[in-house]
Write an enzyme that holds these catalytic residues in place. Structure first.
Site, PDB file in Angstrom:
ATOM      1  N   ASP A 242       0.829  -1.201   0.000  1.00  0.00           N
ATOM      2  CA  ASP A 242       0.000   0.000   0.000  1.00  0.00           C
ATOM      3  C   ASP A 242       0.867   1.255   0.000  1.00  0.00           C
ATOM      4  O   ASP A 242       1.965   1.271   0.564  1.00  0.00           O
ATOM      5  CB  ASP A 242      -0.909  -0.004   1.233  1.00  0.00           C
TER       6      ASP A 242
ATOM      7  N   ARG B 297      -0.140   7.469  -2.907  1.00  0.00           N
ATOM      8  CA  ARG B 297       0.190   8.555  -1.984  1.00  0.00           C
ATOM      9  C   ARG B 297       1.662   8.946  -2.078  1.00  0.00           C
ATOM     10  O   ARG B 297       2.022  10.111  -1.936  1.00  0.00           O
ATOM     11  CB  ARG B 297      -0.180   8.143  -0.552  1.00  0.00           C
ATOM     12  N   TRP B 298       2.526   7.959  -2.334  1.00  0.00           N
ATOM     13  CA  TRP B 298       3.952   8.249  -2.548  1.00  0.00           C
ATOM     14  C   TRP B 298       4.123   9.199  -3.727  1.00  0.00           C
ATOM     15  O   TRP B 298       4.879  10.171  -3.654  1.00  0.00           O
ATOM     16  CB  TRP B 298       4.692   6.944  -2.804  1.00  0.00           C
TER      17      TRP B 298
ATOM     18  N   HIS C   1       2.862   3.525  -8.955  1.00  0.00           N
ATOM     19  CA  HIS C   1       2.748   2.105  -9.287  1.00  0.00           C
ATOM     20  C   HIS C   1       3.979   1.622 -10.028  1.00  0.00           C
ATOM     21  O   HIS C   1       4.449   0.494  -9.812  1.00  0.00           O
ATOM     22  CB  HIS C   1       1.492   1.864 -10.125  1.00  0.00           C
TER      23      HIS C   1
ATOM     24  N   SER D 200      -6.911  -5.907  -6.083  1.00  0.00           N
ATOM     25  CA  SER D 200      -8.061  -6.478  -5.385  1.00  0.00           C
ATOM     26  C   SER D 200      -9.316  -6.429  -6.251  1.00  0.00           C
ATOM     27  O   SER D 200      -9.388  -5.676  -7.233  1.00  0.00           O
ATOM     28  CB  SER D 200      -8.318  -5.717  -4.076  1.00  0.00           C
TER      29      SER D 200
ATOM     30  N   ARG E 295     -11.962   1.456  -9.339  1.00  0.00           N
ATOM     31  CA  ARG E 295     -11.193   2.679  -9.510  1.00  0.00           C
ATOM     32  C   ARG E 295     -11.458   3.266 -10.902  1.00  0.00           C
ATOM     33  O   ARG E 295     -12.026   2.587 -11.772  1.00  0.00           O
ATOM     34  CB  ARG E 295      -9.698   2.389  -9.337  1.00  0.00           C
TER      35      ARG E 295
ATOM     36  N   LEU F  59      11.738 -20.006  -4.351  1.00  0.00           N
ATOM     37  CA  LEU F  59      10.648 -19.195  -3.815  1.00  0.00           C
ATOM     38  C   LEU F  59       9.405 -19.287  -4.696  1.00  0.00           C
ATOM     39  O   LEU F  59       9.492 -19.230  -5.922  1.00  0.00           O
ATOM     40  CB  LEU F  59      11.097 -17.734  -3.724  1.00  0.00           C
TER      41      LEU F  59
ATOM     42  N   ARG G 171       1.830  -5.011   6.154  1.00  0.00           N
ATOM     43  CA  ARG G 171       1.136  -3.991   5.374  1.00  0.00           C
ATOM     44  C   ARG G 171       1.939  -2.701   5.431  1.00  0.00           C
ATOM     45  O   ARG G 171       2.238  -2.189   6.520  1.00  0.00           O
ATOM     46  CB  ARG G 171      -0.278  -3.730   5.888  1.00  0.00           C
TER      47      ARG G 171
END
Length: 248
Positions: free
Chosen positions: A21, A25-26, A38, A66, A72, A132, A189
């Site tokens: 998240d 805002r960044w 993004h 999500s 959006r 992984l 988070r």
């Protein structure tokens, strides 16, 4: 406290889930378009995937898009879909080189056909990797997943192939999108919010939670490793007493 292994080191969590998240805002804090956040967030995915591999983590599950994100603005959704696919294609050679297997959970039927086909191609190309497991939660929500599992069990009960009294937590879990995966040991988070946002609700019953104010584009390997260390300082009791855990 977690018991150490025979090397004297605390074992890494087997499964780490992340809510990435703070991208928008960044960007806004820097006077940039949200899409720039993004783009920068993709770089963080790369370094945290590398960090997870270095730490010996088995599964890294990233909340990538999500079900609610479909609401959006269309321009942002289209840009996100394009970025996700481009980034996955760009990173696939390195994933193979680093023995990382890519998979996804979520309602992929909602994705644009071309984007889904390109994603599935990348997953097929890494399917032989044994290190992984990088799991992208795409078009995913926990309520969607739980409802889908319940519907599947209802259909089996209706056609007589399942006795409702035989439904156990384990059987229910086998119908979730994460079937075959261990439950997360740790959920992180970023971005400062302290909520789960419809993510892996069934699976995190005993998951350790860490919230950080750091926006995802600024999230570093060092902070990630610090969170692994914090996880290993916690005592996970699973309903037992501390004394019972220490006696094991």
């Amino acid at each position: 406290m977690e018991k150490t292994d025979n090397t004297g080191k605390c074992p890494a969590p087997l499964h780490v889930a992340v809510i990435m998240d703070g991208n928008g805002r960044w960007a806004q804090a820097r006077g940039l378009d949200r899409s720039e956040g993004h783009v920068e967030g993709v770089n963080t995915v790369r370094r945290i995937t590398e960090a997870a591999s270095e730490a010996g983590i088995g599964y890294l599950t990233l909340y990538t898009f999500s079900t609610e994100n479909w609401n959006r603005p269309k321009t942002e959704v289209d840009a996100l879909m394009h970025l996700i696919v481009i980034a996955i294609e760009r990173e696939t050679p390195d994933l193979i080189k680093n023995n990382v297997r890519l998979s996804s959970i979520g309602d992929l039927d909602r994705m644009p056909a071309e984007a889904r086909a390109r994603l599935e191609k990348c997953m097929a190309e890494t399917s032989g990797c044994t290190g992984l497991n990088l799991v992208l939660a795409l078009s995913y929500s926990s309520r969607w997943e739980i409802a889908r599992a319940a519907a599947s069990l209802c259909r089996q009960a209706a056609d007589g192939s399942l006795n409702p009294d035989d439904v156990t937590p384990e059987l229910f879990a086998s119908h979730l999108a994460t079937a075959g995966m261990p439950d997360p040991d740790l959920l992180i988070r970023t971005g400062g919010d302290r909520r789960i946002s419809n993510y892996l609700l069934y699976q995190i019953a005993y998951t350790e939670l860490i919230f950080t104010p750091t926006f995802w584009p600024d999230y570093s390997k060092e902070e990630f490793f610090g969170h692994i260390e914090e996880f290993n300082r916690r005592q996970r009791r699973f309903g037992l007493t501390g004394e019972q855990i220490e006696a094991k």
